[in-house]
Design an enzyme around this catalytic site. Structure first.
Site, PDB file in Angstrom:
ATOM      1  N   GLU A 151       0.831  -1.204   0.000  1.00 42.41           N
ATOM      2  CA  GLU A 151       0.000   0.000   0.000  1.00 42.41           C
ATOM      3  C   GLU A 151       0.863   1.251   0.000  1.00 42.41           C
ATOM      4  O   GLU A 151       1.633   1.497   0.932  1.00 42.41           O
ATOM      5  CB  GLU A 151      -0.925   0.015   1.228  1.00 42.41           C
ATOM      6  CG  GLU A 151      -1.831   1.241   1.246  1.00 42.41           C
ATOM      7  CD  GLU A 151      -2.866   1.208   2.363  1.00 42.41           C
ATOM      8  OE1 GLU A 151      -2.788   0.346   3.244  1.00 42.41           O
ATOM      9  OE2 GLU A 151      -3.770   2.084   2.320  1.00 42.41           O
ATOM     10  N   GLU A 245     -12.255   2.708   3.958  1.00 38.28           N
ATOM     11  CA  GLU A 245     -11.433   2.834   5.158  1.00 38.28           C
ATOM     12  C   GLU A 245     -11.642   4.208   5.779  1.00 38.28           C
ATOM     13  O   GLU A 245     -11.628   5.227   5.083  1.00 38.28           O
ATOM     14  CB  GLU A 245      -9.960   2.642   4.777  1.00 38.28           C
ATOM     15  CG  GLU A 245      -9.005   2.652   5.945  1.00 38.28           C
ATOM     16  CD  GLU A 245      -7.586   2.297   5.522  1.00 38.28           C
ATOM     17  OE1 GLU A 245      -7.073   1.297   6.013  1.00 38.28           O
ATOM     18  OE2 GLU A 245      -7.013   3.016   4.688  1.00 38.28           O
TER      19      GLU A 245
HETATM   20 MN    MN Z   1      -5.427   2.515   3.374  1.00 43.86          MN
END
Ligand code: MN
Length: 296
Positions: A151, A245
């Site tokens: 990520e 998120e």
């Molecule tokens: Mn994230």
């Protein structure tokens, strides 16, 4: 064509900080209630996860799971300190085992460096440690059919991968077919000049996508141009998972809030937030798909 092809997920920390049976059940129930296909389980401490309980609850609500974590400076595999690299490697292999045992096919996050604000840049020896470790982790993950995602996060949360381009370079260096790019609109909003162009450049490596607002609160209350993102994902025929998120100190622990710099609450009701996010994302994907079906 995308839209209906994407699995939609929600991060467990939208609902709960811990993973006791009541916390797990309440989070997975809320995930199902909001209409998400899967829940992303944080594996900051993989060995603390009760695997059989988790499998049972997921089955009960007919949901699947993905897993994520961020390393710490103690477990930083991009460090020059062999002990930190060893600890990080062990932690990641534990995380792979737990992901496998809860039936997840994806493990991602800031798994290439500490999730921390560094005060100096990465070193070439540290980067080599990272590449070697991730190559071994990817090999282990491949044995269980698990995809490993790197990520890209903003400059205050890692010094190694801040952009999609930087992640793709590291992925090429690792050279394992089950390592993919994980993009996050919150981080992209800080680091990428043109979000759509960044997605297009990364299309061959992209395997997981986090949807987060610029302020990490309700979608639509910040500056991220989500429709451009959904349109681009449709254009590149992205069929991977899209996970919402968001963080609030109403849910997460003071320690984790500190690590993520969550100093004020943008919401208190995770269930309301999640229901809103699900319809926001689905609506955006539907618009993107209709656009590709009937070009004007
Ligand atoms: Mn994230």
């Amino acid at each position: 064509m995308t839209g209906n092809a994407n699995q939609l997920g929600v991060h467990a920390l939208v609902f709960t900080a811990g993973w006791s049976e009541p916390e797990c059940r309440s989070a997975v129930e809320a995930c199902a209630e909001a209409g998400f296909d899967l829940i992303e389980i944080p594996l900051l401490n993989p060995r603390s996860v009760d695997v059989s309980m988790t499998v049972q609850v997921l089955r009960e609500f007919g949901r699947s799971a993905t897993c994520s974590l961020g390393l710490s400076l103690e477990t930083d595999i991009s460090s020059e300190d062999p002990d930190a690299v060893r600890r990080g490697s062990a932690l990641l292999l534990d995380a792979v085992a737990v992901a496998r045992d809860v039936g997840a096919t994806y493990l991602g996050g800031v798994i290439y460096s500490a999730m921390a604000k560094y005060t100096r840049g990465p070193t070439s020896a540290g980067r080599r440690n990272c590449v070697d470790t991730l190559r071994a982790v990817a090999a282990r993950a491949a044995e269980s059919g698990i995809t490993v995602g790197l990520e890209a996060v903003n400059r205050y949360e890692s010094n190694l991968i801040n952009t999609g381009d930087a992640a793709c370079a590291l992925i090429d260096e690792i050279g394992a077919s089950n390592v993919v790019l994980h993009l996050d609109s919150y981080h992209m909003n800080i680091e990428e000049g043109d979000l759509a162009a960044a997605i297009r450049r990364a299309r061959h490596h992209l395997g997981y996508f986090h949807i987060g607002e610029s302020n990490r609160g309700y979608l639509g209350t910040g500056t991220v141009e989500f429709q451009a993102i959904f349109n681009t994902l449709a254009d590149i025929e992205y069929d991977g998972t899209i996970t919402f998120e968001s963080f609030s100190s109403a849910v997460i622990s003071p320690e984790f809030a500190g690590a993520l710099a969550v100093w004020r609450n943008l919401w208190t009701d995770g269930r309301d937030l999640a229901a809103h996010a699900r319809s926001f994302i689905k609506g955006g994907l539907d618009v993107a798909q209709r656009r590709t079906l009937s070009p004007s």
